[in-house]
Scaffold this active site. Structure first.
Site, short mmCIF file in Angstrom:
data_model
loop_
_atom_site.label_atom_id
_atom_site.label_comp_id
_atom_site.label_asym_id
_atom_site.label_seq_id
_atom_site.Cartn_x
_atom_site.Cartn_y
_atom_site.Cartn_z
CB SER A 107 -0.90 0.00 1.24
OG SER A 107 -1.68 1.17 1.27
N GLY A 108 0.61 2.16 -0.94
CA GLY A 108 1.41 3.37 -1.05
C GLY A 108 2.56 3.26 -2.03
CB THR A 112 -4.01 3.89 -7.70
OG1 THR A 112 -4.52 2.98 -6.72
CG2 THR A 112 -5.15 4.61 -8.37
CG ASN A 157 -1.46 5.63 -1.07
OD1 ASN A 157 -1.33 6.79 -1.44
ND2 ASN A 157 -1.78 4.65 -1.88
CB SER A 160 -4.78 3.84 0.41
OG SER A 160 -4.78 2.43 0.48
CB SER A 161 -7.06 1.17 -4.16
OG SER A 161 -6.69 2.01 -5.20
N GLY A 386 -2.42 -3.75 -1.95
CA GLY A 386 -1.14 -4.40 -1.72
C GLY A 386 -1.09 -5.07 -0.37
CD GLU A 388 -3.93 -2.82 3.50
OE1 GLU A 388 -4.65 -3.26 4.43
OE2 GLU A 388 -4.28 -1.92 2.73
#
Length: 1035
Positions: A107-108, A112, A157, A160-161, A386, A388
């Site tokens: 994540s981050g 995306t 992030n 973040s999605s 991603g 985590e």
């Protein structure tokens, strides 16, 4: 000649990790750092792209860059995400292979943004046209909508999605996009009701409150203040670099482009507002007479406003928050809800309402972008959460990491399979690699997997809690090598104080993750009370009934709905099967630091990500057989200068040329192998040997080219100098001969002139009068007076016999000089001088005022009557061009005092008007004027005497005074003289004249007197028949 480039040219560090020498984790990380420090954020591992998040904008995504990578070989330019996107698109378009682009990472790490770059590149390079552009725009604009409703700020992030997205873009046979289908996976709906410290709720809530107009917020019964809503965290409400108001306008515009109707957009906003209102509903305990506790709503205002938004009866929803109905076969049991259960019901409704709204948005977007034509080719883009590892990891992180385990498995499996297939296709058959990851069974094994045990625990009758689930894990998984818990039978974790009692730890491929068991059961059950579903179904809102179909009383289903884990496991399985049918392309995203800051590279963090992404293993797999492979044509093109037989042109097949080249370089045969279309090089040292030889050869070639160029340049310069010398010599000889000729000619002319002069002098000595006449004319030429017409000088007559000639020449010269002087005049200047000449004829030596007027130009319009808005009305009343406009004084016969009047002279009349109002007082046609009388003194008085019997004579003559008397009388006289239908105006100059006032005649007499009242002229009435004007004497 086209310049060929390569990945190996101007390389910073190593562009392809397969060529890294020596290969170790330290050298791998150092190479990434070196490239990151030079803004090279992309690196290859074979066909896999490693993408480092720069946390800032870089100028490497311009339209020029798109054209640079368009239709180029993957290894032809420096590493870039555009190279992978172009390779995938061309394989789909030209080879009819379905493609999928798998974007994975923490994540981050920038997944995306990477998916956006891939889609924007494909949109830029595919075909053009109105319909195609519309499809591309809809596909691209679906991103802002889904990001607003599915993305949020986390500690790692800012965008973040919080859901997984897989988009299949469908193309026709030409490679033009036809449409697409979006699949979403596991929206993190628990974020709607609670966010960890330092994080935000979904973007759309903040965008709505920041960017909506006051009128929209009023309709939605909302206020802009974030602190008014319990579901919005305040510590991270504002995010640097995020403009929520501007993003809201972007989302509205994107929804319109995708195809949302205005009423649909309004319905979506109403549901978002309803979620915010739900969070403000609070409960209080209340005891019943039977001793049981129940809950009541504290303040019903938010409930009322929410019901008005959704069209629900307030009493129906209020009862659903207070009671729960349980149906079993033919029986219905209604129980009250305590405060804790009421809050659970409220949050469950908010989470379900928002998650179902998000699913509806995805479905609605799919309706707009779905393909109506026959499907041909598909490119899938996977952008999913991603791996985590947070401080507090729960059920959401558990299944997210499960998904990443599956993606890691398919990555390794497909990568090895691709490598194996290429070896079989090109070189030889090699043994099959073991691609399974032992940890995956731990999740999905039918009976002993964690997800299976969680579902079993949720479905078990009796009391089910998170603790009972943990006990079950401790019992069954105690001896598993990837499972750790302090309460398990494994004694080695009993004293591990980093492992709390209500947690368990799993060894993932990315590292160990500590999960807090609290909430696992509830989140997996994901229960929404049937009373709330039925209450939602009764709403009159256009969208609510579609979101809660199970609330229909006619379709009551007593079967327990599938758990969240089961649904997610099934959807991930479908995704994996879909991905295995396509040709994979990989983008592995890495974040360089945890601070979301540019120019910071944390080695430990990058190393951790490289390990759990399996990048080192990927490099080793690529190097297990051959580290480098290249098609014969570009290989020969790059290294042909190393062999005399292949340089500069090879006339045979490319493979034979490469064989000749390698034999000439004496490369050991065990270091390379020939495939059907490629050469395979086993060790990077061999490639670097070729590159070093090529570099040396290029230096030699450059030296040779420089030598030849310098020789050519020097010879060209010599030939140019030689040619220039010849030209200069020719021109100099011409110049010298011309100069010599001019000298001879000049000398000859001098001799001739002296000879002719001597002859003339001899002849003239006999003709003395002629000599005297010549001398006269030459002397007259040197003593000629100036060109001024008033210059009266003239040279004296030298000889008596020239008296008549001398006088005539003076007259002729004066006439010629006057003509020259007159020719300089313009028409306007001539008119001025003519008026001055006319004034001289009238007043010279007759009027004492005349000399002072000679040097004053005649201006005419002293009032600028055509420009001054004050006289607009007066100007419109006069139809003709105004020749003169001035202020005069009209003398009153009764007292001799003057009244200011505007005096206008046109070609046909004289007009007197009031100075203040501009009202016309009198208009006298010029034919009605008999004469004008003035004195001989220096005063400005004049009398306009009218013809007897004329229409203007009824009121009598006019006695006026003006500072511009000479100009007025002159213009009057000239105007009368030029008119063909009237007699010339008489000018009477006398110190005593009669003026007709109505029926009486008054004598106006001018006398000289002592200066009074500041040397001004005074007029006094002596009797009924006499006006005496006293004019001061001038010194």
């Amino acid at each position: 000649m086209e310049v060929k480039t390569s990945l190996l040219d101007n390389m910073i560090g190593v562009g392809d990790m397969v060529l890294l020498e020596p290969l170790s984790e330290e050298s791998f990380i150092e190479n990434l750092r070196n490239r990151f420090d030079h803004n090279e954020i992309y690196t290859y591992i074979g066909s896999v792209v490693i993408s480092m998040n720069p946390y800032r904008s870089l100028p490497i995504y311009t339209p020029d860059k798109v054209e640079e990578y368009r239709n180029r070989n993957f290894y032809e330019l420096s590493p870039h995400i555009y190279a992978l996107a172009d390779e995938a698109y061309r394989s789909l378009r030209d080879q009819d292979k379905d493609q999928c682009i798998l974007i994975t990472g923490e994540s981050g790490a920038g997944k995306t943004e990477a998916s956006k770059l891939v889609m924007s590149y494909v949109a830029a390079v595919c075909g053009k046209g109105q319909e195609v552009n519309k499809v591309k725009e809809q596909l691209l604009q679906s991103n802002p909508v889904l990001e607003a409703f599915g993305n949020a700020k986390t500690v790692r992030n800012d965008n973040s999605s919080r859901f997984g997205k897989y988009m299949d873009i469908e193309f026709d046979f030409k490679g033009d996009p036809l449409g697409g289908v979006i699949s979403n996976y596991l929206l993190e709906k628990s974020r709607v009701v609670k966010q960890p410290r330092g994080e935000r709720n979904f973007h759309v809530f903040y965008q709505l409150l920041s960017g909506a107009s006051d009128d929209t917020l009023k309709k939605l019964k909302l206020e802009r203040d974030f602190s008014k809503y319990n579901y919005l965290s305040l510590d991270s409400a504002a995010v640097n670099g995020l403009d929520d108001a501007a993003n809201f306008r972007t989302v509205r515009n994107a929804m319109q482009i995708v195809g949302f109707m205005e009423d649909e957009v309004q319905s979506v906003l109403e549901l978002v507002a309803a979620v915010l209102k739900l969070g403000n509903i609070e409960f209080k305990p209340e005891s019943r007479c039977n001793g049981s506790d129940e809950s009541r709503i504290k303040d019903k205002n938010d409930l009322k406003e929410m019901c008005e938004l959704l069209g629900i009866e307030q009493t129906v929803l209020e009862r659903a928050f207070s009671y729960r109905t349980v149906e079993a076969k033919m029986e219905k049991v209604s129980t009250t809800l305590n405060v804790a259960q009421a809050y659970y019901a409220r949050d469950a409704l908010a989470k379900n309402l928002y998650s179902r709204l998000f699913s509806w948005l995805v479905t609605r977007i799919n309706e707009s972008i779905k393909v109506t034509k026959t499907r041909h080719k598909v490119m899938g883009v996977l952008d999913i959460y991603g791996f985590e590892i947070f401080e507090d990891n729960s059920f959401e992180q558990f299944i997210i990491n499960y998904c990443n385990e599956k993606l890691q498995q398919i990555f390794i499996e497909l990568t090895l399979r691709e490598e194996q297939e290429e070896y079989v296709r090109e070189v030889r058959h090699i043994e099959h690699f073991d691609t399974m990851i032992g940890n995956l069974f731990f999740y999905v094994q039918h009976q002993n997997g964690i997800l299976a045990m969680l579902d079993e625990e949720c479905l078990r009758p009796g009391t089910v809690t998170d603790e009972t689930f943990l006990d079950k894990l401790n019992t069954i998984c105690a001896e598993h090598q990837h499972f750790e818990s302090r309460l398990s039978k494994n004694s080695k974790f009993l004293t591990d104080h980093s492992l709390p009692h209500n947690c368990f730890r799993i060894q993932h491929y990315a590292g160990k993750v500590l999960y807090r068991v609290e909430g696992f059961v509830d989140k997996n059950n994901d229960l929404l009370y049937r009373d709330l579903s039925q209450a939602m179904y009764k709403a009159t809102h256009s969208l609510i009934k579609q979101l809660f179909p199970e609330g229909n009383p006619a379709k009551v289903n007593l079967k327990r709905p599938p758990t969240a884990g089961f649904q997610f496991k099934a959807s991930v399985g479908t995704l994996m099967r879909n991905l295995q049918t396509k040709n994979p392309n990989y983008i592995r995203c890495i974040k360089p630091n945890d601070k979301k800051a540019s120019h910071i590279f944390t080695e430990s963090l990058v190393g951790h990500q490289a390990r759990y992404l399996g990048l080192m293993e990927n490099v080793r797999v690529r190097r297990a057989g051959y580290a480098f492979r290249q098609a014969y044509e570009p290989c020969l093109e790059r290294y042909k200068m190393l062999c005399k037989r292949t340089w500069p042109h090879w006339r045979g097949p490319a493979r034979e040329g490469v064989e000749v080249l390698m034999a000439d370089l004496q490369v050991p045969t065990e270091e390379f192998s020939y495939g059907r279309s490629k050469i395979f090089i086993r060790n990077p040292r061999t490639l670097f040997f070729l590159e070093e030889r090529r570099r040396q050869c290029l230096q030699d070639l450059a030296t040779l080219i420089q030598k030849i160029y310098r020789g050519w340049k020097c010879r060209s310069q010599f030939l140019l100098l030689k040619k220039s010398q010849i030209v200069v010599a020719a021109w100099y000889r011409r110049y010298a001969q011309k100069k010599k000729y001019q000298q001879i000619k000049s000398a000859t002319t001098v001799v001739q002139s002296y000879t002719r002069g001597w002859q003339v002098c001899t002849f003239l000595s006999h003709l003395c009068p002629f000599v005297q006449m010549q001398k006269y004319f030459l002397g007259l030429k040197s003593t000629m007076p100036s060109m001024s017409p008033i210059d009266k000088n003239w040279p004296a007559r030298p000889y008596l016999f020239l008296d008549g000639v001398h006088t005539e020449l003076r007259r002729i010269f004066h006439l010629w000089r006057c003509k020259k002087y007159r020719s300089q005049f313009t028409e306007e200047k001539k008119a001025v001088y003519e008026e001055k000449l006319e004034a001289s004829k009238i007043f010279k030596d007759k009027k004492a005022l005349y000399p002072s007027s000679v040097n004053q130009p005649f201006k005419g319009d002293y009032l600028e009557i055509t420009k001054n808005p004050k006289y607009q009305k007066l100007n419109s009343a006069v139809d003709e061009k105004v020749l003169l406009a001035d202020v005069v004084n009209k003398i009153n016969r009764a007292n001799g005092k003057g009244t200011a009047r505007i005096f206008l002279l046109t070609k046909k009349s004289v007009v007197l008007a009031d100075q203040k109002t501009g009202q016309v007082k009198a208009s006298v046609p010029l034919p009605d004027l008999a004469s004008v009388s003035v004195s001989t003194q220096s005063d400005g008085f004049f009398a306009l005497r009218l013809k007897e019997g004329s229409a203007s004579a009824t009121k009598g003559d006019f006695l006026l005074s003006s500072e511009h008397l000479i100009e007025i009388i002159t213009k009057l006289h000239r105007t009368g003289a030029t008119a063909a239908d009237q007699e010339q105006l008489n000018i009477d100059i006398s110190d005593e004249f009669l003026v007709q006032f109505k029926q009486d005649k008054v004598c106006v007499k001018f006398i000289q007197g002592a200066p009074k009242n500041g040397n001004s002229v005074s007029c006094k009435r002596k009797n009924n028949r006499l006006l005496e004007v006293s004019v001061p004497t001038t010194a």
